[in-house]
Design an enzyme around this catalytic site. Structure first.
Site, PDB file in Angstrom:
ATOM      1  N   LYS A  39       8.551  41.605  34.868  1.00  0.00           N
ATOM      2  CA  LYS A  39       7.985  40.258  35.010  1.00  0.00           C
ATOM      3  C   LYS A  39       8.009  39.822  36.463  1.00  0.00           C
ATOM      4  CE  LYS A  39       9.535  38.403  30.531  1.00  0.00           C
ATOM      5  NZ  LYS A  39      10.383  37.399  29.902  1.00  0.00           N
ATOM      6  N   HIS A  59      -1.340  63.137   7.626  1.00  0.00           N
ATOM      7  CA  HIS A  59      -2.433  63.938   8.192  1.00  0.00           C
ATOM      8  C   HIS A  59      -2.457  63.850   9.705  1.00  0.00           C
ATOM      9  CE1 HIS A  59      -4.089  64.859   4.251  1.00  0.00           C
ATOM     10  NE2 HIS A  59      -3.573  63.691   3.925  1.00  0.00           N
ATOM     11  N   GLY A  92      14.309  35.820  20.155  1.00  0.00           N
ATOM     12  CA  GLY A  92      12.874  35.997  19.925  1.00  0.00           C
ATOM     13  C   GLY A  92      12.585  36.994  18.820  1.00  0.00           C
ATOM     14  N   ARG A  93      13.253  38.149  18.856  1.00  0.00           N
ATOM     15  CA  ARG A  93      12.951  39.195  17.877  1.00  0.00           C
ATOM     16  C   ARG A  93      13.608  38.927  16.526  1.00  0.00           C
ATOM     17  NH1 ARG A  93      15.692  40.744  22.298  1.00  0.00           N
ATOM     18  NH2 ARG A  93      17.821  41.532  22.142  1.00  0.00           N
ATOM     19  N   LYS A 151       9.059  30.723  22.649  1.00  0.00           N
ATOM     20  CA  LYS A 151      10.402  30.132  22.690  1.00  0.00           C
ATOM     21  C   LYS A 151      10.604  29.373  23.993  1.00  0.00           C
ATOM     22  CE  LYS A 151      15.236  31.586  22.560  1.00  0.00           C
ATOM     23  NZ  LYS A 151      16.172  32.673  22.255  1.00  0.00           N
ATOM     24  N   GLU A 160      14.572  46.633  21.690  1.00  0.00           N
ATOM     25  CA  GLU A 160      14.949  45.574  22.632  1.00  0.00           C
ATOM     26  C   GLU A 160      16.419  45.184  22.421  1.00  0.00           C
ATOM     27  OE1 GLU A 160      11.896  42.576  24.394  1.00  0.00           O
ATOM     28  OE2 GLU A 160      12.977  41.441  22.882  1.00  0.00           O
ATOM     29  N   GLU A 174       2.048  35.819  29.747  1.00  0.00           N
ATOM     30  CA  GLU A 174       0.929  36.209  28.879  1.00  0.00           C
ATOM     31  C   GLU A 174       0.509  35.046  27.988  1.00  0.00           C
ATOM     32  OE1 GLU A 174       3.703  37.904  29.373  1.00  0.00           O
ATOM     33  OE2 GLU A 174       3.331  40.070  29.478  1.00  0.00           O
TER      34      GLU A 174
HETATM   35  O1  F6P Z   1       9.962  40.635  25.754  1.00  0.00           O
HETATM   36  C1  F6P Z   1      10.871  39.720  26.260  1.00  0.00           C
HETATM   37  C2  F6P Z   1      10.854  38.437  25.496  1.00  0.00           C
HETATM   38  O2  F6P Z   1      11.747  37.574  26.076  1.00  0.00           O
HETATM   39  C3  F6P Z   1      11.165  38.649  24.017  1.00  0.00           C
HETATM   40  O3  F6P Z   1      12.493  38.739  23.748  1.00  0.00           O
HETATM   41  C4  F6P Z   1      10.475  37.497  23.410  1.00  0.00           C
HETATM   42  O4  F6P Z   1      10.308  37.704  22.047  1.00  0.00           O
HETATM   43  C5  F6P Z   1       9.185  37.491  24.184  1.00  0.00           C
HETATM   44  O5  F6P Z   1       9.573  37.836  25.500  1.00  0.00           O
HETATM   45  C6  F6P Z   1       8.404  36.212  24.166  1.00  0.00           C
HETATM   46  O6  F6P Z   1       9.094  35.129  24.702  1.00  0.00           O
HETATM   47  P1  F6P Z   1       8.669  33.633  24.432  1.00  0.00           P
HETATM   48  O7  F6P Z   1       8.715  33.379  22.957  1.00  0.00           O
HETATM   49  O8  F6P Z   1       9.643  32.789  25.193  1.00  0.00           O
HETATM   50  O9  F6P Z   1       7.267  33.434  24.953  1.00  0.00           O
END
Ligand code: F6P
Length: 550
Positions: free
Chosen positions: A513, A393, A276-277, A215, A362, A221
């Site tokens: 972060k 199990h 995002g979620r 987003k 979240e 990452e």
């Molecule tokens: O985990 C925090 C967050 O901001 C989530 O809400 C989001 O889904 C994720 O990081 C990834 O963010 P982006 O799509 O901006 O890389």
């Protein structure tokens, strides 16, 4: 603006009339047993089963009476639930700490629907992107889209994390039966290089497309993995111009996408009013669409929409997301349940619990309400689970005889995905048996009647009275998956509305972060003499540096 503004003067939850009434009601029924509740009302299952959005919810095995539901409705009214729901669908900026609307419902609205953000109908924008995604997906799936060396694309690697990963991965696995089996789909999230290496070790770069899903297009990452992917591709295909044929982006940040070197003609956009979620049904679903094709993707959106309509229109006492959400509040706050298990009896839903962890934890893992008060009640429970029958199990022992109360959501499908599938009735028998066993257990008399010696009876008693919901759909197809995800999205909203927390921000993720950024510099710059952390963190950094130096 409804009741969710920064300046809201919502009364504390625990001072509300319905809350006190629920507390008194809880005291009166907490020792009631599901055996007796079922015995005294032969119609109980019928009375506590509702349908909506193509799903059925049997919530009769909960520790409730009809009065509980009336009090739920009263609580929802008192907490301004109806106004809050209207505010969300109206496009009000109910994500107050980020000053954003929350309109994931617009992502699955039909073409002629109207959803406005700042006075602008966003539905045409949504469909314009969906149409572009569909055209692109068709080109890739048909082989018309060629890689740099003229080969067709056979591998798709989605790079993203959190909401830009969990939804696409979960939906791909859930709907793999509907996917193009000649293509391979991989999902890379973790910044641990092993994730990328494992996902790509058997792939031919000439046939591989990377979908960079972010987003913000700034997430550490994802940016790191995207850089690694570009280097991987260039090492194999040699020329910078290959990037255009092997990378597309899904983002709200066109400038960031351009700076990375991806042609914005190959960027699929979404908007800041999509959390995002809550973004699986936005362009973030591109890898899912590439797998299952545009028609199946649209069927999934139709399932989401079915549940949206149900959530907006069904009376509260017959409203699946409302009931699910209110039951979660009931157990968290009145029975002290710390967690909630999600137990899909479908191997394809293996990642559904992980998906729900982000969605619910979240969203509602908050301890300050929207009036900035520290809450004095439990909010979002810990969500966890595994597919049945595997979990049986493993951890079900604790569910049946442990000391924790763990309300469970069972999810099942009446038809197998394929008529050739192994006996579906084995799976379904286990599903129904587990819900029955948790609710009704086995008394000492019943154990003794089986011939168990007096010394052993105590160990074999199952006290039962362990609550569960049973969610059923006909078949795990795209439409049912959409409805299921929307069910939990709206249940999460209901919980947040009752608790009065902001369900659409995630400030808690930020601290890690920021701290990590500082430490990255310290790990890399061995000459930085002064480490100004606590003694534990200093020692850990020093140890890592020493291992690198050695
Ligand atoms: O985990 C925090 C967050 O901001 C989530 O809400 C989001 O889904 C994720 O990081 C990834 O963010 P982006 O799509 O901006 O890389």
């Amino acid at each position: 603006m409804g009741h969710l503004s920064h300046d809201a003067v919502e009364a504390p939850l625990t001072t509300s009339v319905a809350w006190s009434a629920l507390a008194a009601h809880h005291a009166a029924i907490k020792d009631r047993d599901l055996r007796s509740l079922f015995a005294e009302d032969p119609q109980r299952a019928e009375g506590f089963t509702v349908e909506g959005g193509g799903l059925t919810l049997d919530y009769s095995k909960n520790r409730i009476t009809p009065q509980t539901i009336s009090l739920f409705v009263q609580l929802a009214e008192e907490r301004g639930f109806f106004q809050k729901r209207a505010a969300m669908f109206r496009g009000d900026k109910i994500n107050v700490t980020e000053n954003r609307a929350v309109l994931h419902a617009a992502l699955r609205a039909p073409r002629d629907a109207i959803f406005e953000v700042n006075g602008r109908n966003v539905v045409p924008d949504v469909h314009a992107v969906l149409d572009r995604m569909a055209a692109f997906a068709e080109r890739v799936r048909s082989g018309a889209w060629k890689g740099h060396t003229g080969k067709r694309i056979r591998n798709v690697v989605n790079i993203g994390i959190g909401g830009s990963h969990l939804g696409p991965e979960m939906a791909y696995l859930a709907l793999r039966a509907f996917s193009d089996r000649d293509m391979r789909f991989r999902f890379v999230a973790n910044v641990d290089g092993a994730a990328f290496t494992e996902a790509t070790q058997d792939l031919d770069a000439e046939e591989t497309l990377f979908v960079i899903s972010s987003k913000t297009f700034t997430t550490l990452e994802t940016m790191s993995n995207a850089d690694i992917a570009r280097a991987w591709l260039l090492q194999r295909l040699g020329e910078e111009s290959a990037v255009a044929k092997h990378f597309v982006a899904v983002s709200t940040n066109a400038a960031g996408v351009k700076a990375f070197g991806i042609d914005t003609a190959n960027m699929f956009e979404f908007w800041d009013w999509v959390g995002g979620r809550y973004s699986l049904d936005s362009a973030i679903g591109l890898s899912t669409m590439l797998a299952i094709g545009p028609d199946n993707f649209r069927a999934m959106l139709a399932g989401f929409h079915d549940m949206d309509v149900h959530f907006r229109t069904a009376p509260l006492a017959k409203n699946l997301p409302a009931l699910l959400g209110l039951l979660t509040v009931w157990y968290a706050d009145f029975f002290g349940a710390q967690s909630q298990a999600v137990l899909p009896y479908a191997q394809a839903l293996a990642r559904f619990p992980a998906y729900l962890q982000q969605l619910q934890m979240e969203s509602n893992g908050k301890s300050v309400d929207l009036t900035r008060r520290r809450v004095d009640y439990q909010t979002g429970p810990i969500v966890w689970g595994e597919p049945g029958t595997d979990g049986q199990h493993s951890f079900y022992q604790l569910l049946h005889q442990g000391t924790h109360l763990v309300p469970a959501d069972f999810i099942g499908f009446l038809e197998p995905l394929s008529p050739l599938a192994p006996p579906h009735d084995l799976l379904m028998a286990n599903l129904f048996a587990q819900a029955e066993g948790l609710a009704f257990g086995k008394t000492a008399e019943e154990v003794a009647a089986e011939g168990v010696g007096a010394n052993d009876v105590a160990f074999r008693v199952m006290e039962g009275n362990r609550p569960s919901n049973m969610i059923l759909a006909d078949r795990l197809d795209p439409r049912a998956l959409g409805a299921l995800v929307a069910l939990y999205e709206h249940s999460t909203f209901v919980q947040g509305a009752i608790w009065g927390v902001g369900s659409f921000d995630q400030w808690g993720v930020e601290l890690g972060k920021v701290l990590a950024k500082k430490i990255i510099g310290e790990l890399r710059d061995m000459d930085e003499p002064k480490l100004a952390h606590d003694s534990s963190t200093n020692a850990l950094i020093a140890r890592y540096r020493a291992s690198r130096a050695g």
